[in-house]
Design a protein around this motif. Structure first.
Motif, PDB file in Angstrom:
ATOM      1  N   ILE A 116      -0.936   4.353  -1.290  1.00 13.05           N
ATOM      2  CA  ILE A 116      -1.944   4.819  -0.324  1.00 13.05           C
ATOM      3  C   ILE A 116      -1.271   5.610   0.791  1.00 13.05           C
ATOM      4  CG2 ILE A 116      -3.779   4.123   1.237  1.00 13.05           C
ATOM      5  CD1 ILE A 116      -4.281   3.565  -1.764  1.00 13.05           C
ATOM      6  N   SER A 141     -16.663   7.586  -5.120  1.00 15.40           N
ATOM      7  CA  SER A 141     -16.473   7.296  -3.703  1.00 15.40           C
ATOM      8  C   SER A 141     -17.379   8.160  -2.886  1.00 15.40           C
ATOM      9  CB  SER A 141     -15.025   7.563  -3.310  1.00 15.40           C
ATOM     10  OG  SER A 141     -14.180   6.772  -4.092  1.00 15.40           O
ATOM     11  N   GLN A 164      -8.618   5.345  -2.393  1.00 14.48           N
ATOM     12  CA  GLN A 164      -9.232   4.033  -2.567  1.00 14.48           C
ATOM     13  C   GLN A 164      -8.192   2.933  -2.327  1.00 14.48           C
ATOM     14  OE1 GLN A 164     -11.155   3.804  -6.378  1.00 14.48           O
ATOM     15  NE2 GLN A 164     -12.810   5.189  -5.792  1.00 14.48           N
ATOM     16  N   ILE A 165      -8.489   2.072  -1.354  1.00 14.82           N
ATOM     17  CA  ILE A 165      -7.605   0.947  -1.052  1.00 14.82           C
ATOM     18  C   ILE A 165      -8.158  -0.317  -1.700  1.00 14.82           C
ATOM     19  CG2 ILE A 165      -6.593  -0.461   0.772  1.00 14.82           C
ATOM     20  CD1 ILE A 165      -6.652   1.834   2.618  1.00 14.82           C
ATOM     21  N   ASN A 191     -16.764   2.124   4.213  1.00 10.43           N
ATOM     22  CA  ASN A 191     -16.924   0.819   3.579  1.00 10.43           C
ATOM     23  C   ASN A 191     -17.901   0.971   2.411  1.00 10.43           C
ATOM     24  OD1 ASN A 191     -17.499  -1.787   2.838  1.00 10.43           O
ATOM     25  ND2 ASN A 191     -18.323  -2.431   4.806  1.00 10.43           N
ATOM     26  N   LYS A 195      -7.471   0.004   6.875  1.00  5.52           N
ATOM     27  CA  LYS A 195      -7.767   1.442   6.834  1.00  5.52           C
ATOM     28  C   LYS A 195      -7.573   2.059   8.212  1.00  5.52           C
ATOM     29  CE  LYS A 195     -12.005   0.904   5.400  1.00  5.52           C
ATOM     30  NZ  LYS A 195     -12.026  -0.568   5.367  1.00  5.52           N
ATOM     31  N   THR A 196      -8.237   1.480   9.215  1.00  7.24           N
ATOM     32  CA  THR A 196      -8.137   2.003  10.573  1.00  7.24           C
ATOM     33  C   THR A 196      -6.722   1.836  11.124  1.00  7.24           C
ATOM     34  OG1 THR A 196     -10.469   1.482  10.963  1.00  7.24           O
ATOM     35  CG2 THR A 196      -9.092   1.841  12.899  1.00  7.24           C
ATOM     36  N   GLN A 206       0.824  -1.214   0.000  1.00  6.56           N
ATOM     37  CA  GLN A 206       0.000   0.000   0.000  1.00  6.56           C
ATOM     38  C   GLN A 206       0.858   1.264   0.000  1.00  6.56           C
ATOM     39  OE1 GLN A 206      -2.940  -0.530  -0.610  1.00  6.56           O
ATOM     40  NE2 GLN A 206      -3.799  -2.276   0.492  1.00  6.56           N
ATOM     41  N   ASP A 254     -14.227   6.815  11.992  1.00  2.65           N
ATOM     42  CA  ASP A 254     -14.348   5.446  11.492  1.00  2.65           C
ATOM     43  C   ASP A 254     -15.759   5.181  10.991  1.00  2.65           C
ATOM     44  OD1 ASP A 254     -13.098   3.123  10.850  1.00  2.65           O
ATOM     45  OD2 ASP A 254     -12.997   2.319  12.878  1.00  2.65           O
ATOM     46  N   ILE A 288     -10.765   7.676   3.337  1.00  2.00           N
ATOM     47  CA  ILE A 288     -10.149   6.419   2.925  1.00  2.00           C
ATOM     48  C   ILE A 288     -11.259   5.395   2.701  1.00  2.00           C
ATOM     49  CG2 ILE A 288      -8.464   4.658   3.531  1.00  2.00           C
ATOM     50  CD1 ILE A 288      -7.212   6.675   5.465  1.00  2.00           C
ATOM     51  N   GLY A 307     -12.497   1.647   1.338  1.00  2.00           N
ATOM     52  CA  GLY A 307     -12.050   0.285   1.046  1.00  2.00           C
ATOM     53  C   GLY A 307     -12.908  -0.731   1.756  1.00  2.00           C
ATOM     54  N   THR A 347     -12.804   6.904   7.391  1.00  2.00           N
ATOM     55  CA  THR A 347     -12.872   5.646   6.645  1.00  2.00           C
ATOM     56  C   THR A 347     -14.303   5.361   6.235  1.00  2.00           C
ATOM     57  OG1 THR A 347     -13.235   4.196   8.565  1.00  2.00           O
ATOM     58  CG2 THR A 347     -10.961   4.753   8.013  1.00  2.00           C
TER      59      THR A 347
END
Length: 356
Positions: free
Chosen positions: A37, A356, A186-187, A163, A61-62, A34, A121, A53, A55, A161
């Motif tokens: 990123i 996103s 984007q991860i 999802n 991410k966290t 990564q 988060d 972020i 993903g 972050t």
């Protein structure tokens, strides 16, 4: 566009570039791969920008945000966004207190927003009313409580972050708040070799500890140095043309933008590209940004500021593909796709998301 550098500044840039390299090495003991990123997130941090972020679960991410916070001697707060989270849970509340003399007064009890690094988060899990509590803090670096403006200590940046898979019970961020994020990162899933190393580390007793490498004062100085990085006039014009090309019906917009984009990036898109490109130059020990910096940061800076049309979504064209096509067709012919081996390669997340 930029300030003059004296010898002290040049030495500071060289020293900080070396420190950032050591910081990345320390981070690599906990975050496998990564690299692109990490670069994008650090670019946001060193220009005091906010970063979203995106993903699927389990892509660190966290962990990435928490690890970065450990490498800085900055105040850190994690806010877990849930459907029942209230604005006062973020910014704080005024409480009526009585002193020893029996006099009652309202005192403001500060919330977790009063930190330097905020991990928001799963930010799309909470209703818009609570999401809006972040807006003033992100833009003005202050909150309003009881009719009083309460400043937030600098530096201040929100690393959120999200999802993208499960949309049931979520609240998409409004366009106005998305625009306040300097970058949308984007991860994607790791490569096979990286995933093998991740499994080896996480299923053993391996538990690397991170030591702070940059003090609060150093981060403040880094942000000030980043703002002094020179932006040549030709690069400023180039970035302006790129962003203006994302706006349908504008003079600069090519025909495919009129077909694929219903709303393009505003002036903040130009600011985001230049600010993050300056960070890249500083991390590389340079005093001036170049076209390569612009190309690398154009994707995270623009993908969340563009709204694709139904026609684009039906054809499977996402915002990254549109940005890449815009760069490729710029009359300057500066963009070389092979030079940007970054996270914009076609992957699961890009196939899943157009925006996103």
């Amino acid at each position: 566009m930029g300030l003059e550098f004296d010898r002290k500044d040049l030495k500071s840039i060289a020293d900080y570039s070396a420190q950032i390299a050591r910081l990345r090495e320390s981070l690599a003991t906990r975050i496998v791969g990564q690299e692109a990123i990490v670069t994008q997130v650090l670019a946001a941090v060193f220009s005091e920008g906010h970063c979203l972020i995106v993903g699927v679960p389990g892509l660190a991410k966290t962990l990435l945000v928490r690890s970065l916070a450990e490498l800085f001697t900055l105040d850190f707060s994690r806010i877990q966004f849930t459907p029942d989270l209230m604005p006062s849970d973020i910014i704080g509340a005024s409480l009526l207190e009585e002193d020893h003399a029996g006099k009652r007064e309202f005192h403001f009890l500060r919330g977790p927003i009063f930190s330097n690094v905020i991990l928001a988060d799963e930010i799309n899990r909470t209703p818009p009313k609570t999401q809006a509590a972040l807006m003033e803090a992100m833009e003005e670096r202050q909150v309003t409580a009881g009719g009083t403006n309460v400043p937030i200590d600098r530096p201040f940046f929100v690393l959120a972050t999200q999802n993208p898979i499960e949309q049931e019970g979520t609240y998409p961020l409004p366009v106005s708040q998305l625009d306040r994020f300097q970058q949308s990162v984007q991860i994607d899933y790791p490569e096979a070799a990286e995933e093998f190393e991740i499994v080896q580390q996480t299923t053993s007793s391996y538990d690397p500890s991170l030591q702070p490498l940059l003090t609060k004062e150093a981060v403040v100085e880094l942000i000030a140095l980043t703002a002094k990085i020179t932006v040549p006039r030709r690069i400023l014009d180039y970035v302006s043309k790129i962003v203006r090309s994302t706006r349908p019906e504008s003079e600069e917009a090519p025909q495919f933008v009129n077909e694929w984009i219903s709303w393009g990036a505003g002036p903040r898109g130009i600011q985001a590209i230049l600010s993050s490109a300056r960070s890249l130059a500083l991390m590389d020990g340079r005093t001036e940004i170049n076209a390569g910096d612009v190309h690398e940061m154009a994707f995270p800076a623009l993908r969340h500021r563009m709204v694709p049309t139904y026609h684009a979504e039906a054809e499977g064209v996402d915002c990254d593909a549109i940005v890449k096509k815009i760069l490729t067709e710029m009359p300057d012919s500066l963009y070389k796709p092979e030079e940007c081996e970054r996270g914009d390669r076609p992957g699961f997340l890009q196939r899943l998301l157009g925006r996103s």
